[in-house]
Design a protein around this motif. Structure first.
Motif, PDB file in Angstrom:
ATOM      1  N   LYS A 649      27.314  61.731  -7.640  1.00 27.58           N
ATOM      2  CA  LYS A 649      28.540  60.934  -7.640  1.00 27.58           C
ATOM      3  C   LYS A 649      29.790  61.689  -8.060  1.00 27.58           C
ATOM      4  N   THR A 650      29.661  62.892  -8.624  1.00 28.78           N
ATOM      5  CA  THR A 650      30.845  63.689  -8.945  1.00 28.78           C
ATOM      6  C   THR A 650      31.079  64.705  -7.837  1.00 28.78           C
ATOM      7  N   LEU A 651      32.112  65.517  -7.980  1.00 24.38           N
ATOM      8  CA  LEU A 651      32.388  66.528  -6.968  1.00 24.38           C
ATOM      9  C   LEU A 651      31.277  67.563  -6.849  1.00 24.38           C
ATOM     10  N   ASP A 652      30.345  67.593  -7.786  1.00 25.34           N
ATOM     11  CA  ASP A 652      29.165  68.441  -7.631  1.00 25.34           C
ATOM     12  C   ASP A 652      28.341  68.010  -6.414  1.00 25.34           C
ATOM     13  N   GLY A 653      28.548  66.772  -5.980  1.00 27.83           N
ATOM     14  CA  GLY A 653      27.811  66.257  -4.829  1.00 27.83           C
ATOM     15  C   GLY A 653      28.466  66.543  -3.494  1.00 27.83           C
ATOM     16  N   THR A 818      56.928  55.667   8.406  1.00 26.09           N
ATOM     17  CA  THR A 818      56.938  56.740   7.408  1.00 26.09           C
ATOM     18  C   THR A 818      56.695  58.077   8.089  1.00 26.09           C
ATOM     19  N   ALA A 819      57.281  59.133   7.547  1.00 19.71           N
ATOM     20  CA  ALA A 819      56.995  60.489   8.036  1.00 19.71           C
ATOM     21  C   ALA A 819      55.600  60.874   7.536  1.00 19.71           C
ATOM     22  N   ILE A 820      54.616  60.595   8.328  1.00 19.74           N
ATOM     23  CA  ILE A 820      53.227  60.719   7.877  1.00 19.74           C
ATOM     24  C   ILE A 820      52.913  62.133   7.413  1.00 19.74           C
ATOM     25  N   TRP A 821      53.537  63.138   8.015  1.00 17.19           N
ATOM     26  CA  TRP A 821      53.241  64.529   7.666  1.00 17.19           C
ATOM     27  C   TRP A 821      53.703  64.911   6.260  1.00 17.19           C
ATOM     28  N   THR A 822      54.360  63.970   5.558  1.00 15.33           N
ATOM     29  CA  THR A 822      54.780  64.247   4.172  1.00 15.33           C
ATOM     30  C   THR A 822      53.828  63.630   3.151  1.00 15.33           C
ATOM     31  N   LEU A 823      52.859  62.861   3.597  1.00 15.06           N
ATOM     32  CA  LEU A 823      51.990  62.143   2.670  1.00 15.06           C
ATOM     33  C   LEU A 823      50.997  63.086   1.994  1.00 15.06           C
ATOM     34  N   LYS A 824      50.625  62.731   0.759  1.00 16.22           N
ATOM     35  CA  LYS A 824      49.605  63.486   0.048  1.00 16.22           C
ATOM     36  C   LYS A 824      48.893  62.586  -0.943  1.00 16.22           C
ATOM     37  N   ASP A 825      47.738  63.028  -1.440  1.00 19.10           N
ATOM     38  CA  ASP A 825      47.001  62.280  -2.456  1.00 19.10           C
ATOM     39  C   ASP A 825      47.867  62.131  -3.698  1.00 19.10           C
ATOM     40  N   SER A 826      47.673  61.043  -4.423  1.00 19.42           N
ATOM     41  CA  SER A 826      48.531  60.755  -5.567  1.00 19.42           C
ATOM     42  C   SER A 826      47.933  61.159  -6.901  1.00 19.42           C
ATOM     43  N   THR A 827      46.656  61.554  -6.943  1.00 18.79           N
ATOM     44  CA  THR A 827      46.064  61.928  -8.227  1.00 18.79           C
ATOM     45  C   THR A 827      46.573  63.294  -8.670  1.00 18.79           C
ATOM     46  N   VAL A 828      46.485  63.554  -9.965  1.00 12.85           N
ATOM     47  CA  VAL A 828      47.037  64.792 -10.514  1.00 12.85           C
ATOM     48  C   VAL A 828      46.117  65.966 -10.212  1.00 12.85           C
ATOM     49  N   PRO A 829      46.704  67.174 -10.099  1.00  8.74           N
ATOM     50  CA  PRO A 829      45.853  68.347  -9.845  1.00  8.74           C
ATOM     51  C   PRO A 829      44.906  68.597 -11.013  1.00  8.74           C
ATOM     52  N   TYR A 830      43.790  69.247 -10.715  1.00  9.10           N
ATOM     53  CA  TYR A 830      42.865  69.617 -11.774  1.00  9.10           C
ATOM     54  C   TYR A 830      42.304  70.983 -11.436  1.00  9.10           C
ATOM     55  N   GLU A 831      41.789  71.639 -12.436  1.00 10.60           N
ATOM     56  CA  GLU A 831      41.240  72.982 -12.234  1.00 10.60           C
ATOM     57  C   GLU A 831      39.799  72.885 -11.755  1.00 10.60           C
ATOM     58  N   GLY A 832      39.365  73.866 -10.981  1.00 10.27           N
ATOM     59  CA  GLY A 832      37.952  73.943 -10.602  1.00 10.27           C
ATOM     60  C   GLY A 832      37.720  73.643  -9.149  1.00 10.27           C
ATOM     61  N   GLY A 833      36.455  73.494  -8.811  1.00 14.93           N
ATOM     62  CA  GLY A 833      36.063  73.253  -7.433  1.00 14.93           C
ATOM     63  C   GLY A 833      35.715  74.542  -6.727  1.00 14.93           C
ATOM     64  N   GLN A 834      35.075  74.425  -5.579  1.00 17.65           N
ATOM     65  CA  GLN A 834      34.675  75.613  -4.825  1.00 17.65           C
ATOM     66  C   GLN A 834      35.099  75.474  -3.378  1.00 17.65           C
ATOM     67  N   ASP A 835      35.505  76.574  -2.761  1.00 23.33           N
ATOM     68  CA  ASP A 835      35.935  76.547  -1.369  1.00 23.33           C
ATOM     69  C   ASP A 835      34.743  76.414  -0.441  1.00 23.33           C
TER      70      ASP A 835
END
Length: 835
Positions: A649-653, A818-835
């Motif tokens: 259930k976390t981003l580990d998944g 709305t200019a759809i190409w300007t939209l982005k997620d609203s949550t705050v950035p966080y460190e971590g994750g893998q490409d």
């Protein structure tokens, strides 16, 4: 990883004689010969004309191009030249040849490691795959009364015979294609169609060649016919349903494909490797380089290095700038991918078998640098073990899949019910459909016979020993952490059936064809119990006190929607599997919701009731994980995540979300550049459902930018040739943001409607090429959103056609508010994750 069908399969699913002399470089002095029209009896063993190759041959095959263009997502297969009547044409500097040719009798044969290099329907472009196809025909027909060169100059046409129903030619090409259903087909007068005087060229890709057809094809070539074979050998081994039409999980080039027997007879061979997995070029060889790639020469060179009489630096192989490491990689990859895939029709088969008899057991993985020839013989040894009808225990079995303790009690007469009333779900038009492996909770020991008693009147039922169906033959030898092929499968007949596996494994019963209302009680004896938990059925106390401690090395955990296969050591202390199994069910139920299917809806919107299967392995055939059935993952590091709450259930998944997304992808709007982007629409959906931060706001460790930062740089750039599909301008994460922005503007329901709309489309209207897939996406998303989205796609540089533009304009829809190409997620950035 992208899943590959005749290859979305084969565009998504997805690794070897003593001295035979080097090729002579003398010019072939024989006269140009037109095919004979005289009827004669087939010649199963015709005398081969000794026809050495020259630089002229290679110049013709490489005209107007320096090499064969490569696409990293294409996974081309290797091909080999065996003997002096055959020669390699082009090779990857990192691995093996991918094109080879041969003379045989009065005829010629060209083999290339992908069907994409002989598509006569491709647009005419310089230095392209269309050029490769042209050159193949130029060389194949150069000495005929009417050559392809003549035909291109307006002096006749070339007739091509094929069994491949989707093989077409551009209207501007002087080519006539005739489709037959058998290489033994006859015309209205009863004369064989396979006649070089009428059809100078024949083409074969994945359409199966039967054993009975081989003599006719060999006779055709011997009399002057020209044969082109374009396909990936590893696909034949790893996806046998493509050619064989069977449900078996793997096959062998050396034993299951008469086409390999045919090629071996003329001095060519398909390899079972993935020869190229990168972009770039496979250079054409000059005459001296081509000579070094002949298999007999390479066997001699490998033996010399192993004996210490020659260093790898002294071996003549590869290209002028190839260093010792690259030479060794080429030497071993060519040999290992060839020797284990030979048939008895090959001139070196007996020598290879004799040499492999002398090879003693070695542990995996091996280091081919120390013993390049012995290492290259390992596939031969392993194939002989696998093909042994007695199923004698392999010396590699204890290492993988594992050993069963001697004291484990044998289980006899366990009854397992097989329900044949299931659907194949073809109507869903999604990437992969779960098959119907029925887990038995039993484990067959390596080399020990089990008995499967089948009721009278039961047909279309197989037994399989082993969950690990990934064939590792396409990987380099030094990457093998286990034997490449360890599962055994057999079709059952009514009565008592016995089966023995040299490797052992979990036991499955597999119905191969649905039968409404049909059930069968099958009795199994001779195996041992394995840890097997079924949510809602297995008593938790019984699980804790006994079942999880069963001695078999592999365990299975099953819910309504999934079956997870992991090493038993990971379940020994697992008290409550329901905790994470319920989350697996949530994930699959949510994916169904996203794509608009449910169990109570009519077809084509009825959901799948068969469980998806996820199998851990010590080594898999491609990727960090890969989709298919089963979905495969590395035990290290992923198995623990499969059986823990946070691992789902976390981003580990993300890996599970991603590979399951491949199962749900619709190819109708998945063009080549976005296969690894649209799959993550599903990942983002479940990420949101489980209330995770958005991975798209991850700060990339290399430069501190988020994926949105990179995407907006692209969106706001003034690139004169902005192209969404250009890998140099975009990666999969930037492309994913375009799809995310549509969701942010219109909600997830936009994709629900899109999936449903595609399932409702008539089969004939489904796109057949990438441009049509792009156009469908542009038109459908505009129609379903209620907005004209052309400006949005223009901002992204997505190249739709004029026809698609006209369709959108004819809908007379308003532009987005709305200019759809300007939209982005609203949550705050966080460190971590893998490409």
């Amino acid at each position: 990883m992208k899943t590959n069908t005749k290859m979305i399969m084969i565009s998504t699913i997805c690794s070897m004689a003593l001295a035979i002399s080097l090729f002579s470089t003398s010019i072939f002095a024989g006269p140009a010969v037109a095919p004979s029209s005289e009827k004669s009896e087939p010649s199963p063993n015709p005398k081969i004309v000794t026809a050495s190759f020259t630089q002229r041959d290679l110049n013709l095959l490489s005209r107007d191009t320096t090499g064969i263009p490569l696409n990293g997502d294409s996974y081309n297969g290797g091909v080999a030249a065996i003997g002096q009547n055959a020669f390699a044409v082009a090779a990857s500097p990192k691995s093996t040849p991918i094109m080879a040719a041969a003379r045989y009798g009065q005829g010629r044969v060209v083999t290339v490691g992908s069907e994409s290099y002989f598509k006569l329907s491709e647009p005419a472009q310089s230095n392209s795959k269309a050029t490769i196809a042209r050159n193949i025909l130029l060389w194949a027909t150069e000495d005929l009364a009417t050559s392809y060169e003549d035909a291109l100059a307006g002096k006749g046409r070339i007739a091509i015979l094929t069994k491949t129903d989707d093989f077409k030619a551009r209207s501007d090409l002087p080519v006539d294609i005739t489709l037959i259903d058998s290489w033994q087909a006859a015309d209205k007068s009863g004369k064989p169609m396979l006649d070089p005087s009428k059809f100078p060229v024949a083409f074969i890709d994945y359409k199966f060649v039967s054993k009975d057809e081989v003599p006719a094809l060999l006779d055709y070539i011997h009399k002057g016919g020209r044969l082109v074979v374009a396909l990936k050998g590893w696909v034949l081994e790893q996806f046998p349903y493509v050619s064989l039409g069977t449900d078996q999980s793997s096959a062998s080039l050396g034993t299951d494909y008469p086409l390999q027997q045919l090629l071996n007879s003329v001095g060519l061979s398909l390899m079972n490797n993935q020869a190229t997995t990168w972009d770039g070029t496979a250079p054409f060889l000059n005459v001296n380089q081509a000579a070094t790639y002949e298999i007999g020469n390479l066997m001699t060179e490998a033996k010399s290095v192993e004996a210490g009489s020659k260093t790898i630096d002294e071996v003549q192989i590869g290209f002028p700038d190839s260093n010792a490491e690259q030479k060794m990689a080429i030497l071993t990859s060519v040999l290992s991918s060839t020797l284990g895939a030979l048939t008895p029709s090959s001139s070196i088969y007996n020598q290879v078998q004799s040499d492999s008899d002398q090879l003693t057991h070695v542990a995996l993985p091996v280091d081919p640098k120390k013993k390049p020839y012995s290492a290259s013989l390992l596939p031969v040894v392993m194939d002989r073990i696998y093909q042994n009808p007695s199923g004698t225990k392999s010396p590699f079995a204890d290492a993988f899949p594992g050993k069963v303790p001697a004291e484990a009690p044998i289980i006899n007469d366990k009854v397992v019910e097989v329900d044949f009333n299931y659907s194949t779900y073809d109507y869903l038009r999604q990437g992969a459909i779960p098959k119907n492996w029925i887990s038995t909770g039993l484990y067959a020991e390596a080399g020990k016979t089990i008995t499967v008693a089948v009721p009278e009147g039961t047909a279309d039922l197989d037994v399989q020993i082993g969950a690990h169906t990934d064939n590792l033959s396409g990987l380099p030898i030094d990457k093998w952490s286990r034997v490449p092929l360890v599962t055994t499968r057999m079709t059952l007949k009514p009565g008592a059936n016995t089966v023995t596996s040299p490797y052992g494994g979990l036991v499955y019963l597999i119905p191969t064809k649905p039968h409404s209302g049909k059930k069968a009680a099958v009795h199994l004896s001779g195996a041992v119990n394995s840890p097997y938990y079924v949510m809602g059925t297995t008593d938790k106390e019984v699980w804790k006190n006994s079942v999880r401690n069963y001695a078999a090395p592999w365990a299975e955990l099953q819910s309504t929607r999934v079956i997870i296969t992991v090493p038993s050591e990971l379940v020994r202390n697992l008290d409550n599997p329901d905790e994470f199994l319920k989350l697996w069910d949530v994930m699959l139920d949510q994916y169904d919701k996203l794509v608009g299917v449910a169990p109570n809806k009519p077809e084509p919107h009825r959901s799948i009731t068969l469980p998806y299967r996820y199998v851990g392995d010590t080594q898999i055939s491609a990727g960090f994980m890969h989709a298919g059935y089963p979905i495969m993952f590395f035990n290290d590091p992923s198995a623990i995540d499969a059986v823990t709450v946070n691992g789902i259930k976390t981003l580990d998944g993300w890996g599970w979300w991603h590979e399951t997304g491949h199962e749900y992808q619709q190819y109708a709007w998945t063009w080549g550049a976005v296969g690894e982007a649209t799959v993550n629409i599903y990942s983002l959906f479940i990420q949101d459902h489980f209330s995770n931060h958005s991975r798209l706001l991850t700060k990339k460790t290399s430069d501190g930018k988020t994926y949105y930062d990179v995407a907006f740089e692209y969106l706001n750039s003034n690139h004169p040739n902005k192209n969404f599909n250009d890998d140099e301008q975009n990666d999969v994460w930037t492309r994913l943001i375009m799809f995310r922005q549509l969701q942010l503007a219109y909600g997830w329901n936009l994709y629900t409607k899109l999936h449903s709309s595609v399932r409702d489309m008539p089969q004939a209207q489904l796109p057949q090429n990438d441009q049509a897939r792009i156009d469908l996406f542009v038109v459908k998303t505009s129609e379903l959103s209620g907005n004209n989205l052309l400006e949005f796609f223009d901002r992204w540089g997505l190249k739709y056609s004029d026809a698609a533009k006209a369709k959108v304009l004819n809908l007379k829809l308003p532009k987005p508010a709305t200019a759809i190409w300007t939209l982005k997620d609203s949550t705050v950035p966080y460190e971590g994750g893998q490409d």
